[in-house]
Write a protein that holds these residues in place. Structure first.
Motif, mmCIF file in Angstrom:
data_model
loop_
_atom_site.group_PDB
_atom_site.id
_atom_site.type_symbol
_atom_site.label_atom_id
_atom_site.label_comp_id
_atom_site.label_asym_id
_atom_site.label_seq_id
_atom_site.Cartn_x
_atom_site.Cartn_y
_atom_site.Cartn_z
ATOM 1 N N CYS A 183 -10.776 -6.313 -3.531
ATOM 2 C CA CYS A 183 -11.146 -7.374 -2.590
ATOM 3 C C CYS A 183 -12.365 -8.142 -3.090
ATOM 4 C CB CYS A 183 -11.406 -6.786 -1.209
ATOM 5 S SG CYS A 183 -9.926 -6.073 -0.495
ATOM 6 N N THR A 184 -13.313 -7.423 -3.669
ATOM 7 C CA THR A 184 -14.508 -8.080 -4.193
ATOM 8 C C THR A 184 -14.122 -9.027 -5.330
ATOM 9 O OG1 THR A 184 -15.690 -6.066 -3.664
ATOM 10 C CG2 THR A 184 -16.850 -7.628 -5.066
ATOM 11 N N TRP A 185 -13.221 -8.574 -6.167
ATOM 12 C CA TRP A 185 -12.776 -9.408 -7.297
ATOM 13 C C TRP A 185 -12.078 -10.664 -6.771
ATOM 14 C CZ3 TRP A 185 -8.426 -11.677 -9.176
ATOM 15 C CH2 TRP A 185 -8.473 -12.144 -10.490
ATOM 16 N N ILE A 186 -11.265 -10.480 -5.761
ATOM 17 C CA ILE A 186 -10.546 -11.635 -5.193
ATOM 18 C C ILE A 186 -11.564 -12.640 -4.656
ATOM 19 C CG2 ILE A 186 -8.998 -12.373 -3.323
ATOM 20 C CD1 ILE A 186 -7.601 -9.623 -3.601
ATOM 21 N N ARG A 187 -12.531 -12.136 -3.899
ATOM 22 C CA ARG A 187 -13.534 -13.022 -3.313
ATOM 23 C C ARG A 187 -14.282 -13.792 -4.410
ATOM 24 N NH1 ARG A 187 -18.235 -9.733 -1.456
ATOM 25 N NH2 ARG A 187 -18.705 -10.041 -3.669
ATOM 26 N N ASP A 188 -14.698 -13.057 -5.449
ATOM 27 C CA ASP A 188 -15.530 -13.678 -6.483
ATOM 28 C C ASP A 188 -14.747 -14.619 -7.393
ATOM 29 O OD1 ASP A 188 -17.522 -12.229 -5.394
ATOM 30 O OD2 ASP A 188 -17.571 -10.679 -6.956
ATOM 31 N N ASN A 189 -13.499 -14.310 -7.632
ATOM 32 C CA ASN A 189 -12.742 -15.084 -8.617
ATOM 33 C C ASN A 189 -11.740 -16.061 -8.027
ATOM 34 O OD1 ASN A 189 -13.400 -13.849 -11.473
ATOM 35 N ND2 ASN A 189 -13.319 -12.159 -9.990
ATOM 36 N N LEU A 190 -11.241 -15.749 -6.836
ATOM 37 C CA LEU A 190 -10.194 -16.593 -6.265
ATOM 38 C C LEU A 190 -10.653 -17.283 -4.985
ATOM 39 C CD1 LEU A 190 -7.248 -14.056 -6.685
ATOM 40 C CD2 LEU A 190 -7.992 -15.795 -8.313
ATOM 41 N N GLY A 191 -11.742 -16.824 -4.453
ATOM 42 C CA GLY A 191 -12.286 -17.447 -3.242
ATOM 43 C C GLY A 191 -12.020 -16.606 -2.009
ATOM 44 N N ALA A 192 -12.948 -16.671 -1.070
ATOM 45 C CA ALA A 192 -12.848 -15.852 0.145
ATOM 46 C C ALA A 192 -11.710 -16.304 1.037
ATOM 47 C CB ALA A 192 -14.173 -15.914 0.909
ATOM 48 N N ASP A 193 -11.210 -17.517 0.842
ATOM 49 C CA ASP A 193 -10.126 -18.017 1.697
ATOM 50 C C ASP A 193 -8.735 -17.626 1.206
ATOM 51 O OD1 ASP A 193 -11.726 -19.062 3.558
ATOM 52 O OD2 ASP A 193 -11.224 -21.177 3.202
ATOM 53 N N THR A 194 -8.680 -16.846 0.139
ATOM 54 C CA THR A 194 -7.364 -16.424 -0.376
ATOM 55 C C THR A 194 -6.698 -15.492 0.633
ATOM 56 O OG1 THR A 194 -8.283 -16.468 -2.602
ATOM 57 C CG2 THR A 194 -6.183 -15.301 -2.315
ATOM 58 N N VAL A 223 0.855 -1.205 0.000
ATOM 59 C CA VAL A 223 0.000 0.000 0.000
ATOM 60 C C VAL A 223 0.885 1.247 0.000
ATOM 61 C CG1 VAL A 223 -1.875 1.194 1.153
ATOM 62 C CG2 VAL A 223 -1.713 -1.298 1.302
ATOM 63 N N LEU A 224 0.865 1.941 -1.119
ATOM 64 C CA LEU A 224 1.605 3.203 -1.212
ATOM 65 C C LEU A 224 0.646 4.340 -0.910
ATOM 66 C CD1 LEU A 224 3.707 1.494 -2.934
ATOM 67 C CD2 LEU A 224 4.189 3.663 -4.055
ATOM 68 N N PRO A 225 0.913 5.097 0.149
ATOM 69 C CA PRO A 225 -0.005 6.182 0.460
ATOM 70 C C PRO A 225 -0.105 7.155 -0.712
ATOM 71 C CG PRO A 225 2.028 6.354 1.748
ATOM 72 C CD PRO A 225 2.054 5.034 1.077
ATOM 73 N N THR A 226 -1.302 7.601 -0.965
ATOM 74 C CA THR A 226 -1.665 8.543 -2.040
ATOM 75 C C THR A 226 -1.592 7.926 -3.438
ATOM 76 O OG1 THR A 226 0.494 9.512 -2.572
ATOM 77 C CG2 THR A 226 -0.683 10.470 -0.690
ATOM 78 N N GLN A 227 -1.078 6.713 -3.563
ATOM 79 C CA GLN A 227 -0.919 6.141 -4.895
ATOM 80 C C GLN A 227 -1.928 5.033 -5.190
ATOM 81 O OE1 GLN A 227 1.358 7.573 -7.035
ATOM 82 N NE2 GLN A 227 1.683 8.995 -5.347
ATOM 83 N N ASN A 228 -2.064 4.087 -4.260
ATOM 84 C CA ASN A 228 -3.008 2.986 -4.524
ATOM 85 C C ASN A 228 -3.849 2.670 -3.291
ATOM 86 O OD1 ASN A 228 -1.117 1.803 -2.916
ATOM 87 N ND2 ASN A 228 -0.903 -0.061 -4.119
ATOM 88 N N ASP A 229 -4.040 3.692 -2.435
ATOM 89 C CA ASP A 229 -4.763 3.431 -1.189
ATOM 90 C C ASP A 229 -6.196 3.934 -1.217
ATOM 91 O OD1 ASP A 229 -4.125 6.090 -1.236
ATOM 92 O OD2 ASP A 229 -3.494 6.226 0.849
ATOM 93 N N ASP A 230 -6.687 4.233 -2.397
ATOM 94 C CA ASP A 230 -8.066 4.716 -2.506
ATOM 95 C C ASP A 230 -9.036 3.615 -2.052
ATOM 96 O OD1 ASP A 230 -10.275 6.313 -3.480
ATOM 97 O OD2 ASP A 230 -10.436 4.761 -5.020
ATOM 98 N N PRO A 231 -9.912 3.912 -1.081
ATOM 99 C CA PRO A 231 -10.789 2.869 -0.537
ATOM 100 C C PRO A 231 -11.638 2.182 -1.614
ATOM 101 C CG PRO A 231 -10.944 4.857 0.787
ATOM 102 C CD PRO A 231 -10.111 5.202 -0.397
ATOM 103 N N GLY A 232 -12.100 2.954 -2.586
ATOM 104 C CA GLY A 232 -12.927 2.376 -3.651
ATOM 105 C C GLY A 232 -12.154 1.327 -4.434
ATOM 106 N N GLN A 233 -10.888 1.661 -4.716
ATOM 107 C CA GLN A 233 -10.051 0.743 -5.484
ATOM 108 C C GLN A 233 -9.769 -0.531 -4.671
ATOM 109 O OE1 GLN A 233 -5.572 0.799 -6.940
ATOM 110 N NE2 GLN A 233 -6.562 2.709 -7.453
ATOM 111 N N VAL A 234 -9.520 -0.341 -3.377
ATOM 112 C CA VAL A 234 -9.232 -1.488 -2.515
ATOM 113 C C VAL A 234 -10.460 -2.398 -2.437
ATOM 114 C CG1 VAL A 234 -8.615 -2.187 -0.156
ATOM 115 C CG2 VAL A 234 -7.516 -0.194 -1.182
ATOM 116 N N GLU A 235 -11.631 -1.787 -2.335
ATOM 117 C CA GLU A 235 -12.869 -2.574 -2.245
ATOM 118 C C GLU A 235 -13.101 -3.367 -3.527
ATOM 119 O OE1 GLU A 235 -16.304 -0.262 -1.369
ATOM 120 O OE2 GLU A 235 -17.625 -2.005 -1.358
ATOM 121 N N GLU A 236 -12.871 -2.685 -4.634
ATOM 122 C CA GLU A 236 -13.022 -3.337 -5.939
ATOM 123 C C GLU A 236 -12.099 -4.559 -6.030
ATOM 124 O OE1 GLU A 236 -12.662 -1.748 -10.479
ATOM 125 O OE2 GLU A 236 -12.639 -0.241 -8.908
#
Lengths: 766, 397
Positions: free
Chosen positions: B295-306, B280-293
């Motif tokens: 995490c949702t992708w990980i859950r849906d495509n790779l599984g919640a246990d990743t 997590v680089l502050p100001t670069q990739n820490d936007d909450p919307g981006q992080v949520e997007e």
């Protein structure tokens, strides 16, 4: 007010604004770039290159202008518009090339960006002198007006530079200051507009200038423009405060509740982030069985004082150069972060660290440096043999000096190894024991007494006995950091470079060249290999350059004389001699840079970095320039033959000065006398330039053309000097070596000047 | 004591012979990049050859033909190892500079030429669900196929093969070093292993043959074919998911996000254990919307246990002047991931933080008490929570 006075005012104010703009932009660009000697050299060289181009392309055509005063008015107006525009553009530079606001730029990103940025302003400012000289000469053709023009510009530059750097920069933000300077330029333009020949044009110009002056005045008093500039500069970070102190650009930003302080774009401290502070302090403090007296140079705002006070110390001296930085920290950092500053055991000294060490009031058990590594000549003073010896003198028995240098815990690059090996060799000459601890920061422990603790187990045990609580330096991290495997690899890496690495001395500051090499390794591109070749090159190569240059110029000189055979017989200097005069002016441009940098670096290592005294040194140089040109200006009736003799005499003096300079370094001059050394080089420059113009002028060319061309050559020489002297030649040759080199360069030029004419029967003496 | 002529010769000849042999050995060591002072079987630190010797050895022709490329017309080749698919003219090199076209054939310049060897705890990789509290033998060569502007290992990733002092170690040597140093696992890490794929594959095969585990830390900017080829040999992967916008991947890493996402699905399908690392680089990739997007992708495509690690950034490389990631930012990322339904979310590089440990997603009990790189307590029993029996993803024995 007569036209002559108005033009004089234009030249003086133009000179003042040029230097002021240079100071403002230098600070802004150093924030954007990495603050090493190469970046400084690039910015100055870029500035001088475009000034040379402006003088050559525009100034040298000054004689053809039908209404030169109108052109001067236009030039001053353009300069006034370009100054704030360039300052604003300087903060957009990173965004324009797709980099983030706190990102360090690589050499090949920075150089084109700086060249494009500086081009419009410097082209315009570069043409000023030649146009002014031509107008003054028109107004009083019988008088020595080039000297007057040079005097005015130098005096303006000296006074403007001092006032802006000492008084105005700490008070006004850069954009407001550039608007204020622009308004002054516009006022002079307004005065000059009175000389515009066509009445309706004159009225229109004056009305336009009045509007601009009002707009600039508003810009100078309104904080809005700078608020915009700051937003762009610190994009993405919540800026709490930004401003200039005497020593540089300061800023405080908030990031999710954690406050960070910046000095000249470099991150100094972040509240609550103690990673490096813990490493430095605990790896250092455990080396002494009972650290009672501690000296910390830098780093006090980053938590180091907190960590030091965990030990039962009796006294801790904390040295921080800029008091404004501490004041800004107090305004914005959480109070508990800076509480140690008010602890009875801590004494804060806002003074240069080297100066403090030379005049230390007591002896210490532990001395710690928390500085950014030997990035520049100024910082290199804390990593030289002489500094280590000075520290050793203020250490008690069993005392230790600890400092950190950037490395890698998995694979230090070859360039990093070279720097580390050089520092180890250097430290080994001053201290009986030197230990290095591997990691992303390599810690150096220099001790006068027993063996250093380098193993995780021993360090942790001593921490445990002392009852010190830590977050990072503990059993969950240290054993994985200080593994025997890493220690052995670091030792191998240092041994590999032991032969190549040379000693880092005050008078041969190789440390910052090695640091430049390791910085260049961070970027892809040829710079890494170029710097590597410079380091590997044998020193005699540097001395070959003046000789080769001499041979080429001598050949060109004879070729030129061949084309213009007989020119010398009519009392007009031949083309060849003119070439030699031009070469001499260019060499003087390089020499002046050498003298300035050498004396500044020498002063800093001998007496410490004292900002006001450095200001006095700049003023002394400018005063020297003014005195030199003033002296010539008084000699209106100087004959051409006398001018030629004078020119040769001045050049002999420029040749002799670098031969005397190393002796002055050795004879321990009092600091006040040393401060006035730049005046000598100023006087020489001030004397030489107008004489050169005079010698060129006799060819029948106009004053504008001669002044423009020679000013361009002088600036180009200085440009070359700025690019190579500070970053490369001083570390390679040392301060004494660079003086010999300059003497050789000037010796070659003198021979070039004195070379007999091609036809022996026709002496070219004017 | 008098010395007979014969006795003198008997003594002097072996001494002279020994000295000559020593001198020759020393010359060999100095002259070539190949020799190492310490034997891998001894377990000691191998001696680095000098940079010049290292360069010479590479140029002398001790290079190996590369895998995964196709020959094109006019002597050119197309490298089919990573997403860039560089077309390389004769005498030229690919983006990574590790692969060179010599007379229409592609060669790797870094086969058997690692330059960084270390022994680290597995927690540093980070792999939290893989043999906790064991050590890994880490290997890296020069260069990378990304150009991250915040690279902690720029010393390797921004160097070409000529810029580094490399060892000459075969896959068998690496395995011997790992064994002698008590490492049950070999890891290719630091700079991107894809750019020394042939060596990676050789070490993976040798490790399997010798009964060691093999893992690697990757940006996953590889093409599907070589990835599918190596996955059966790999025990686990630590994968960087640097952000979740192509803009970030392009601007900050000169790379392609879509490749990574497609490859993640391949890894998931293969059943190989993997853990994701988001620096997590502050100001670069820490936007909450981006992080949520993300995490949702990980859950849906790779599984919640990743397992997902949010790592704290420390100022380095081109971002040396960017402050370290604030703890609050990392905690916010952690919260977002947990709200998105991910079961194993942790925070790295913040010693002592609660999220440095592993908890059972069902009963909430702490399973592995971790502080920085040290495991203070491990309660996992046969890959499950000892309290509720919840099965945990990973490799536990």
């Amino acid at each position: 007010m007569g036209a002559r006075w108005r033009v004089s005012a234009g030249l003086a104010v133009g000179g003042a604004c040029a230097v002021s703009g240079q100071i403002i932009l230098l600070r802004e660009l150093l924030v954007a770039f990495h603050g090493n000697e190469l970046s400084l050299g690039v910015i100055l060289a870029g500035w001088l290159f475009w000034a040379a181009a402006g003088s050559w392309l525009i100034g040298a055509r000054a004689d053809r202008f039908r209404h030169p005063v109108s052109v001067l008015t236009l030039v001053l107006t353009l300069a006034s518009l370009l100054l704030p525009a360039t300052v604003l553009a300087s903060v957009c530079l990173k965004k324009a090339i797709g980099a983030s606001s706190v990102e360090t730029l690589g050499f090949f990103e920075f150089v084109p960006a700086v060249l494009v940025l500086l081009a419009p302003l410097c082209l315009v400012l570069g043409s000023l002198f030649a146009i002014g000289a031509r107008i003054l000469d028109d107004l009083a053709p019988a008088r020595n007006e080039v000297s007057r023009a040079y005097l005015l510009e130098s005096a303006g530059a000296g006074a403007g530079g001092l006032v802006v750097s000492m008084v105005m920069l700490p008070l006004l933000e850069p954009l407001r200051l550039s608007f204020a300077l622009g308004a002054v330029l516009l006022l002079v333009s307004f005065l000059l507009a009175g000389e515009v020949p066509a009445r309706h044009l004159r009225a229109a110009a004056r009305a336009f200038l009045v509007v601009l002056i009002v707009a600039f005045a508003v810009g100078a008093v309104s904080p809005r423009a700078d608020a915009l500039r700051r937003r762009i500069q610190w994009q993405g970070l919540d800026l709490l405060e930004a401003g200039n102190s005497l020593l540089g650009n300061l800023a405080a930003v908030d990031l999710h509740g954690e406050v960070s302080l910046y000095e000249n774009g470099l991150l100094v401290a972040t509240s609550g982030y103690r990673f490096h502070a813990e490493e430095l302090v605990h790896l250092g403090m455990v080396q002494h069985p009972d650290p009672g007296s501690v000296l910390l140079i830098g780093g006090g705002l980053g938590g180091a004082l907190h960590e030091i006070l965990k030990y039962p110390v009796e006294h801790c001296d904390y040295v921080e150069l800029d008091p404004q930085l501490i004041a800004m920290g107090r305004r914005h950092m959480p109070p508990q972060e800076l509480a140690p500053l008010d602890d009875g055991r801590v004494a804060v000294h806002c003074v240069d660290g080297r100066y403090f060490v030379k005049n230390a009031p007591r002896k210490y058990d532990v001395v710690m440096l928390d500085l950014p590594g030997p990035r520049s000549a100024q910082l290199n003073r804390f990593y030289s043999l002489e500094f280590f010896e000075e520290v050793r003198r203020i250490l008690r028995d069993d005392g230790v000096l600890v400092f950190e240098i950037s490395s890698s815990e998995v694979y230090p690059a070859a360039e990093q190894r070279l720097l580390l090996a050089s520092l180890r060799r250097t430290a080994g000459l001053a201290f009986p024991r030197v230990a290095t601890l591997p990691g992303d920061m390599c810690y150096f422990v220099l001790s006068t007494g027993g063996a250093s603790l380098t193993e995780a187990g021993a360090i942790l045990e001593r921490l445990s006995v002392a009852g010190i609580e830590t977050q990072y330096v503990r059993e969950t991290m240290l054993p994985f950091r200080l593994t025997p495997w890493r220690a052995a690899q670091l030792e191998q890496a240092l041994q590999e470079k032991e032969q190549q690495a040379r000693i880092n001395r005050d008078f041969q500051p190789l440390g910052y060249l090695y640091d430049l090499a390791q910085w260049s390794a961070q970027f892809r591109g040829p710079l890494r290999r170029w710097v590597g070749k410079v380091i590997e090159a044998r020193r005699w190569w540097a001395y070959v350059i003046p000789l080769v240059l001499f041979l080429v110029l001598a050949a060109v000189r004879y070729a030129g004389e061949g084309r213009a055979a007989g020119a010398g017989t009519r009392g007009i200097p031949s083309e060849g001699r003119r070439l030699a005069v031009g070469a001499a002016v260019g060499v003087t441009g390089i020499s002046e840079i050498v003298f300035q940098v050498t004396v500044m670096v020498g002063f800093q290592v001998m007496y410490g970095h004292l900002f006001y005294r450095l200001g006095v040194m700049v003023a002394a140089f400018m005063a020297g320039l003014a005195v030199g040109s003033f002296w010539l200006w008084r000699r209106v009736e100087m004959s051409p033959a006398r001018a030629w003799r004078g020119f040769l005499q001045v050049h002999v003096a420029i040749l002799l000065y670098p031969l005397v300079l190393p002796l002055l370094f050795r004879c321990n001059l009092p600091s006040w006398l040393f401060m006035f050394l730049p005046a000598v080089s100023g006087i020489l420059g001030g004397l030489e330039f107008p004489l050169a113009v005079r010698l060129w002028q006799r060819s029948g060319r106009g004053v504008g053309r001669a002044a423009g061309a020679l000013y361009a050559i002088d600036s180009f020489g200085a440009c070359v000097g700025a690019a190579i002297v500070g970053p490369f030649l001083i570390p390679l040759l040392g301060l004494v070596g660079i003086c010999w080199w300059t003497a050789l360069l000037n010796g070659c030029t003198l021979v070039l000047l004195l070379l007999p004419s091609r036809q022996p029967g026709r002496p070219a003496r004017p | 004591m008098s010395l007979s002529r014969r006795r003198f010769l008997e003594l002097a000849c072996p001494l002279a012979g020994g000295a000559a042999a020593g001198w020759l050995l020393l010359r060999r060591f100095r002259g070539s990049g190949g020799a190492i002072a310490s034997d891998p079987r001894s377990g000691g630190v191998p001696r680095l050859p000098r940079l010049e010797a290292s360069k010479r050895a590479m140029m002398d022709g001790s290079v190996t033909e590369a895998m995964h490329y196709e020959e094109l017309s006019g002597g050119r080749v197309r490298c089919k190892l990573c997403f860039r698919e560089c077309i390389i003219g004769e005498g030229g090199r690919g983006f990574c500079e590790n692969r060179e076209n010599r007379q229409g054939k592609l060669y790797t310049l870094v086969f058997n030429r690692p330059c960084a060897l270390q022994i680290d705890p597995i927690e540093k990789e980070p792999l939290y669900h893989f043999l906790p509290a064991t050590t890994i033998f880490c290997v890296s060569t020069a260069s990378c196929n990304y150009r991250c502007r915040f690279c902690q290992n720029w010393h390797l990733s921004y160097s070409g093969p000529e810029d580094v002092s490399a060892y000459d170690l075969t896959a068998a040597d690496i395995v011997q070093y790992a064994k002698r140093n008590g490492c049950p696992t070999i890891s290719h890490t630091y700079a991107e292993p894809t750019v020394h794929y042939e060596y990676l594959l050789a070490v993976a095969r040798e490790a399997r043959k010798e009964g060691l585990r093999f893992i690697y830390h990757t940006n996953l900017g590889i093409r599907p074919e070589p990835l599918e080829e190596i996955l059966p040999l790999v025990s686990a992967l630590s994968i960087d998911l640097k952000g979740f916008h192509q803009d970030y991947y392009g601007r900050m890493c000169n790379a392609n996000l879509a490749t990574v996402l497609e490859n993640l699905k391949i890894v998931r399908r293969s059943g190989t254990h993997f853990e994701l690392v988001n620096l997590v680089l502050p100001t670069q990739n820490d936007d909450p919307g981006q992080v949520e997007e993300m995490c949702t992708w990980i859950r849906d495509n790779l599984g919640a246990d990743t397992p997902l690690h949010f790592s704290r950034f420390h100022p380095t490389h081109r971002f040396r002047e960017l402050p370290a990631t604030p703890i609050k930012t990392l905690e916010r990322c952690c919260d977002i991931a947990q709200e998105a339904g991910l079961s194993f979310v942790s925070i790295g590089n913040v010693p002592g933080h609660r999220a440095n440990s592993t908890y059972c997603p069902d009963c909430g009990k702490r399973l592995i008490h971790r502080e920085h790189f040290a495991v203070l307590e491990n309660r996992v029993k046969e890959g499950s929570c000892p309290d509720c029996g919840r099965k945990l993803p990973g490799v536990w024995s």
